[in-house]
Design an enzyme around this catalytic site. Structure first.
Site, PDB file in Angstrom:
ATOM      1  N   HIS A  63      12.168   3.285  -6.695  1.00 22.75           N
ATOM      2  CA  HIS A  63      10.970   3.728  -5.914  1.00 22.75           C
ATOM      3  C   HIS A  63      10.495   5.128  -6.148  1.00 22.75           C
ATOM      4  O   HIS A  63      11.348   6.204  -6.592  1.00 22.75           O
ATOM      5  CB  HIS A  63      11.523   3.561  -4.384  1.00 22.75           C
ATOM      6  CG  HIS A  63      12.578   4.575  -3.894  1.00 22.75           C
ATOM      7  ND1 HIS A  63      12.119   5.970  -3.418  1.00 22.75           N
ATOM      8  CD2 HIS A  63      14.002   4.784  -3.772  1.00 22.75           C
ATOM      9  CE1 HIS A  63      13.304   6.480  -2.995  1.00 22.75           C
ATOM     10  NE2 HIS A  63      14.230   5.948  -3.223  1.00 22.75           N
ATOM     11  N   ASP A 167      16.341  11.664  -5.453  1.00 18.76           N
ATOM     12  CA  ASP A 167      15.708  10.540  -4.909  1.00 18.76           C
ATOM     13  C   ASP A 167      14.505  10.217  -4.598  1.00 18.76           C
ATOM     14  O   ASP A 167      13.789  10.853  -3.684  1.00 18.76           O
ATOM     15  CB  ASP A 167      16.545  10.837  -3.436  1.00 18.76           C
ATOM     16  CG  ASP A 167      16.404   9.336  -2.583  1.00 18.76           C
ATOM     17  OD1 ASP A 167      15.942   8.321  -3.078  1.00 18.76           O
ATOM     18  OD2 ASP A 167      16.906   9.475  -1.340  1.00 18.76           O
ATOM     19  N   GLU A 197       9.823   2.828  -0.311  1.00 17.80           N
ATOM     20  CA  GLU A 197      11.189   2.646   0.179  1.00 17.80           C
ATOM     21  C   GLU A 197      11.847   3.301   1.147  1.00 17.80           C
ATOM     22  O   GLU A 197      12.668   2.746   2.164  1.00 17.80           O
ATOM     23  CB  GLU A 197      12.025   2.911  -1.038  1.00 17.80           C
ATOM     24  CG  GLU A 197      13.449   2.371  -1.158  1.00 17.80           C
ATOM     25  CD  GLU A 197      14.556   3.375  -0.770  1.00 17.80           C
ATOM     26  OE1 GLU A 197      15.721   2.990  -0.273  1.00 17.80           O
ATOM     27  OE2 GLU A 197      14.196   4.668  -0.203  1.00 17.80           O
ATOM     28  N   ASP A 220      18.942   3.779  -8.135  1.00 23.82           N
ATOM     29  CA  ASP A 220      18.672   4.559  -6.855  1.00 23.82           C
ATOM     30  C   ASP A 220      19.638   5.667  -6.945  1.00 23.82           C
ATOM     31  O   ASP A 220      20.468   5.526  -7.715  1.00 23.82           O
ATOM     32  CB  ASP A 220      18.560   4.001  -5.689  1.00 23.82           C
ATOM     33  CG  ASP A 220      17.526   4.596  -4.820  1.00 23.82           C
ATOM     34  OD1 ASP A 220      17.371   6.049  -4.810  1.00 23.82           O
ATOM     35  OD2 ASP A 220      16.926   4.237  -3.522  1.00 23.82           O
ATOM     36  N   HIS A 306      18.557  13.888   0.159  1.00 24.12           N
ATOM     37  CA  HIS A 306      17.375  14.254   1.176  1.00 24.12           C
ATOM     38  C   HIS A 306      17.569  15.605   1.517  1.00 24.12           C
ATOM     39  O   HIS A 306      17.142  15.910   2.750  1.00 24.12           O
ATOM     40  CB  HIS A 306      17.710  13.390   2.584  1.00 24.12           C
ATOM     41  CG  HIS A 306      17.208  11.840   2.155  1.00 24.12           C
ATOM     42  ND1 HIS A 306      16.920  11.035   3.153  1.00 24.12           N
ATOM     43  CD2 HIS A 306      16.923  11.253   1.145  1.00 24.12           C
ATOM     44  CE1 HIS A 306      16.620   9.853   2.720  1.00 24.12           C
ATOM     45  NE2 HIS A 306      16.512   9.866   1.321  1.00 24.12           N
TER      46      HIS A 306
HETATM   47 CO    CO Z   1      16.140   8.430  -0.062  1.00 29.13          CO
HETATM   48 ZN    ZN Z   2      16.385   6.269  -2.704  1.00 28.21          ZN
END
Ligand code: CO
Ligand code: ZN
Length: 334
Positions: A63, A167, A197, A220, A306
Site C-alpha cells: 500500500h 508504513d 489500506e 507491509d 504509526h
Molecule cells: Co499502517
Molecule cells: Zn501498513
C-alpha cells in the site's frame, strides 16, 4: 540494489489515504524501464505487470497510503479542527508538524487547560495552527476535507533508518527493487501499489478482483518487539524478512507460507516467522476475493509504527526483495 535511495524518495512523498497520486507518479517513473505494462484503476491502484515464462499470475501488493489528518472545521480565530485518517493516536499527534498537498504547513496543538490527563486526549481536543488569525485567512490556505500528512526528517542511522511513512513506503520500496531485479519469473508478476489500506484494505480489494491472481503476497511493516518494554513477540530488526503466519485480519494460506519459507532458503536469506496479535494487511483482501485466493505476506520488522519516527533495518528490506525474486522464479504450485 538501490534500496536506500528508493526508500528515502518514497518516504518523503506526499500520499495520505485517498491522495496517493503523487506517490504513484514517483513509483511509475522508478519502474517504467522494467515494466511490461502499467495501468491505474478507478480506485487509484497502480498495477505493474512483468511477464513470466509460464502460466498464472502472482500478485504482490504494497500500500502507498500513509496516515494523515483531515480538516473538519475552521474556527473563527483561524485554527483548524481535524480528524484522524487511518490509525492515528491523539497522543502521538500533539505538537507534530504537518503539511498539506498545496504546501501549507502547520503544527498540532491541544486544549491544554482542558486536558488534565494526557492519556485521555481525544481528537476533539486537538487543533492545527497554520499561522492564520481568522477563519477567512485560514480558508484562503485550506478547505474543509483537505488532508495533511505528518512531516519528518529522514534520518540515516547507519544500518537502520528512521522516518515517517515507513508504513508502507518500505513495502513499496521492496516491490520497486524486486521489479528491477526480477528476471525469468515462472509466472506473470503483477505488482500492485494499492490505495486506502489504512482505512480498511480498500484498494487491494478491487485490485485483487481485477487481477484475479493464482496467488497473492502482500508487503507491509509489522511491529518489531525488540525495544525496552515491547510486547512479547518474535519479530526483531535485522533478523531478515518476516513470513507472516497471522494477524488480526488473516490466517495465511499454509501452502503459501511454505513456498515463501522455501524461497528464503533457496535465496539464502535469513527469515523469521511473524504472529501479530493485532493489525490488518492487504493479505486479507486478496485471500477473500472472489471464491478465495491463496495468500501470504512478507513483513518488515519496524519500531514505533504509526509515528513520525518509524525505524527499520535496510538489510531486512534487501533480503525481502531477494526472497520475493526467488519466489517468483520458482513460481507457486497449489
Ligand atoms: Co499502517
Ligand atoms: Zn501498513
Amino acid at each position: 540494489m538501490d534500496m536506500r535511495n528508493t526508500l528515502k524518495t518514497l518516504c518523503q512523498a506526499y500520499g495520505p489515504t485517498g491522495n496517493e497520486g503523487s506517490v504513484a507518479q514517483v513509483i511509475r517513473e522508478m519502474v517504467a524501464p522494467v515494466a511490461d505494462e502499467m495501468t491505474t484503476d478507478a480506485m487509484g491502484n497502480l498495477i505493474v505487470t512483468k511477464k513470466g515464462r509460464g502460466q498464472g499470475r502472482l500478485m504482490m501488493a504494497a500500500h502507498m497510503d500513509e496516515i494523515g489528518l483531515m480538516v473538519t472545521y475552521v474556527e473563527e480565530d483561524g485554527f483548524l479542527r481535524i480528524d484522524a485518517v487511518g490509525g492515528v493516536r491523539p497522543q502521538t499527534t500533539a505538537f507534530r508538524q504537518i503539511r498539506f498537498e498545496n504546501g501549507v504547513t502547520g503544527v498540532v496543538g491541544y486544549e491544554s487547560a482542558k486536558v488534565k490527563n494526557f492519556a485521555e486526549l481525544t481528537f476533539s481536543r486537538l487543533f492545527v495552527d497554520i499561522g492564520a488569525s481568522s477563519r477567512e485567512e485560514a480558508l484562503e490556505k485550506v478547505s474543509i476535507g483537505d488532508i495533511a500528512h505528518f512531516t519528518s526528517d529522514y534520518v540515516d542511522m547507519g544500518r537502520r533508518v528512521c522516518s515517517k511513512s515507513m508504513d508502507n513506503r518500505a513495502g513499496c520500496a521492496v516491490l520497486v527493487e524486486m521489479l528491477k531485479g526480477l528476471e525469468d519469473a515462472a509466472m506473470d508478476v503483477v505488482a500492485v501499489f494499492t490505495v486506502q489500506e489504512e482505512v480498511g484494505l480498500r484498494g487491494a480489494k478491487t485490485a485483487a478482483w481485477s487481477v484475479n491472481p493464482d496467488v497473492g503476497v502482500a508487503l507491509d511493516v509489522t511491529s518489531a518487539a525488540d525495544h525496552p518494554g515491547a510486547p512479547t513477540a518474535a519479530m526483531k530488526l535485522g533478523q531478515g524478512p518476516c513470513v507472516k503466519i497471522k494477524d488480526a485480519s488473516v490466517i495465511c494460506t499454509p501452502s503459501v507460507v511454505a513456498w515463501l519459507e522455501q524461497a528464503a532458503r533457496d535465496a539464502q536469506v535469513p527469515w523469521q516467522r511473524e504472529v501479530l496479535t493485532a493489525g490488518g494487511t492487504d493479505t486479507a483482501a486478496m485471500q477473500m476475493t472472489g471464491a478465495g485466493i491463496p495468500a501470504g505476506c512478507i513483513s518488515l520488522a519496524t519500531r514505533y509504527i504509526h509515528s513520525q519516527g518509524e525505524v527499520l533495518q535496510i538489510s531486512d528490506l534487501e533480503q525481502a526483495a531477494l526472497l520475493l525474486i526467488q519466489a517468483a522464479k520458482t513460481g507457486y504450485n497449489s
